[in-house]
Design an enzyme around this catalytic site. Sequence first.
Site, PDB file in Angstrom:
ATOM      1  N   CYS A 121       0.859  -1.187   0.000  1.00 15.04           N
ATOM      2  CA  CYS A 121       0.000   0.000   0.000  1.00 15.04           C
ATOM      3  C   CYS A 121       0.892   1.234   0.000  1.00 15.04           C
ATOM      4  CB  CYS A 121      -0.919   0.030   1.214  1.00 15.04           C
ATOM      5  SG  CYS A 121      -2.297   1.195   0.990  1.00 15.04           S
ATOM      6  N   CYS A 123      -0.036   4.212   1.659  1.00 13.63           N
ATOM      7  CA  CYS A 123      -0.402   5.223   2.666  1.00 13.63           C
ATOM      8  C   CYS A 123       0.698   5.549   3.670  1.00 13.63           C
ATOM      9  CB  CYS A 123      -1.710   4.867   3.367  1.00 13.63           C
ATOM     10  SG  CYS A 123      -1.696   3.276   4.179  1.00 13.63           S
ATOM     11  N   CYS A 131      -4.030   6.280   0.110  1.00 13.22           N
ATOM     12  CA  CYS A 131      -3.421   5.022  -0.344  1.00 13.22           C
ATOM     13  C   CYS A 131      -2.935   5.081  -1.792  1.00 13.22           C
ATOM     14  CB  CYS A 131      -4.399   3.873  -0.142  1.00 13.22           C
ATOM     15  SG  CYS A 131      -4.834   3.642   1.586  1.00 13.22           S
ATOM     16  N   LYS A 196     -12.433  -5.027   2.418  1.00 14.57           N
ATOM     17  CA  LYS A 196     -11.861  -4.111   3.407  1.00 14.57           C
ATOM     18  C   LYS A 196     -12.806  -2.938   3.585  1.00 14.57           C
ATOM     19  CE  LYS A 196      -7.794  -1.370   4.473  1.00 14.57           C
ATOM     20  NZ  LYS A 196      -6.400  -1.085   4.144  1.00 14.57           N
ATOM     21  N   LYS A 249     -11.494  -7.883   6.402  1.00 12.94           N
ATOM     22  CA  LYS A 249     -10.994  -6.946   7.401  1.00 12.94           C
ATOM     23  C   LYS A 249     -11.978  -5.821   7.643  1.00 12.94           C
ATOM     24  CE  LYS A 249      -7.182  -3.736   7.489  1.00 12.94           C
ATOM     25  NZ  LYS A 249      -6.120  -3.187   6.723  1.00 12.94           N
TER      26      LYS A 249
HETATM   27  C1  PBG Z   1      -2.966   0.144   4.894  1.00 17.30           C
HETATM   28  C2  PBG Z   1      -3.529  -0.677   5.999  1.00 17.30           C
HETATM   29  C3  PBG Z   1      -4.353  -0.293   7.075  1.00 17.30           C
HETATM   30  C4  PBG Z   1      -4.488  -1.423   7.892  1.00 17.30           C
HETATM   31  C5  PBG Z   1      -3.783  -2.445   7.277  1.00 17.30           C
HETATM   32  N1  PBG Z   1      -3.223  -1.982   6.100  1.00 17.30           N
HETATM   33  C6  PBG Z   1      -4.894   1.012   7.455  1.00 17.30           C
HETATM   34  C7  PBG Z   1      -5.909   1.678   6.627  1.00 17.30           C
HETATM   35  O1  PBG Z   1      -6.386   1.157   5.625  1.00 17.30           O
HETATM   36  O2  PBG Z   1      -6.202   2.796   7.000  1.00 17.30           O
HETATM   37  C8  PBG Z   1      -5.242  -1.483   9.200  1.00 17.30           C
HETATM   38  C9  PBG Z   1      -4.818  -2.574  10.123  1.00 17.30           C
HETATM   39  C10 PBG Z   1      -5.263  -2.442  11.515  1.00 17.30           C
HETATM   40  O3  PBG Z   1      -6.047  -1.550  11.892  1.00 17.30           O
HETATM   41  O4  PBG Z   1      -4.814  -3.257  12.323  1.00 17.30           O
HETATM   42  N2  PBG Z   1      -3.830   0.549   3.923  1.00 17.30           N
END
Ligand code: PBG
Length: 325
Positions: A121, A123, A131, A196, A249
């Site tokens: 990613c 970000c 992202c 997600k 997730k």
């Molecule tokens: C990156 C990413 C995120 C998480 C995993 N990969 C954060 C987001 O999308 O803001 C979150 C994982 C967690 O909260 O444990 N994009």
Amino acid sequence: MNYPKTRLRRLRYNKNIRKLFEDININKSDLIQPIFIVEGDNIKKEIKSLKGQYQLSIDNTITFCKELIENGVNSIILFGVSSKKDETGEISCSSESIIPKAIKEIKKTYDDQLLVIADVCNCSYTNHGHCGTIVNDDVDNDLTLRTLSKQSLTLAEAGADVLAPSDMMDGRVESIRATLDASGYEKIPIFSYSVKYASAFYGPFRDAVGSGPKKGDRKTYQMSFKNSKEYLREIEQDLNEGADAIIIKPALAYLDIINVAKTNYNTPIIAYNVSGEYSMIKSSAENGHINEIEVVLETIYAMKRAGANAIITYYALELSKNLKY
Ligand code: PBG
């Protein structure tokens, strides 16, 4: 209805009979430990909102991995904490970026004792915290695919065993797959974060890597939890593009999604027990309101019962110390 002929409690009468019919298991090998890796030496900095989890420099990551291996946790997923950031996240595509450097060290030290999954990613590497690449105030899908594919190639070259794109751009699995295959990495699997949600449960993670968007939110790319069917299309799309396993997730508020995915698709499913889920249990346990390990086990069993084959959890190491196998 059939009482007193049927008495369901007969099969719960003692622990041996209960055990006979319990059919859900958690093994250490089901657990994936996330690690936050930071530039520098000898750094082990506790993350305030994720007590018990640390930002680790590469040397301390190596030490931490040893503890994981000794306790039977053989899978890790890596996140970079980068002080260097740019407009597009291109910085992550250099072999000198923090995660490729870390992967090289981990693989050199532990080889196949650890499955190294690299989160893909932008970000952590963009100065605006989104992202992908921003055009006209929104993340441009197709431009972002370029950086994601390039970042994936760098991670594969560094020795990553698996790539896990978490950006939620359309077409990223196909684009990453094509890039990997063109360079001879056709054996590297893609575990796609197919499902997600735009979730408030990621709060502590964004503290941990400093990746929160400076402006706006992620709702134009992460999914709405008020939509009950969209995830089926996301999974189908990723599988069609060549995803080898899917990640769902967050986990706890989304067990229904895991369960339906399990019923409908013959694909391995990984549940991501996210940062907010971890810190809710941690804080409550610290206040003496719940028994931490019992609650953790109950939630991880629930994820397995719903249909998860494996679980990404900040509790992986702690849990492994409470599991026999
Ligand atoms: C990156 C990413 C995120 C998480 C995993 N990969 C954060 C987001 O999308 O803001 C979150 C994982 C967690 O909260 O444990 N994009």
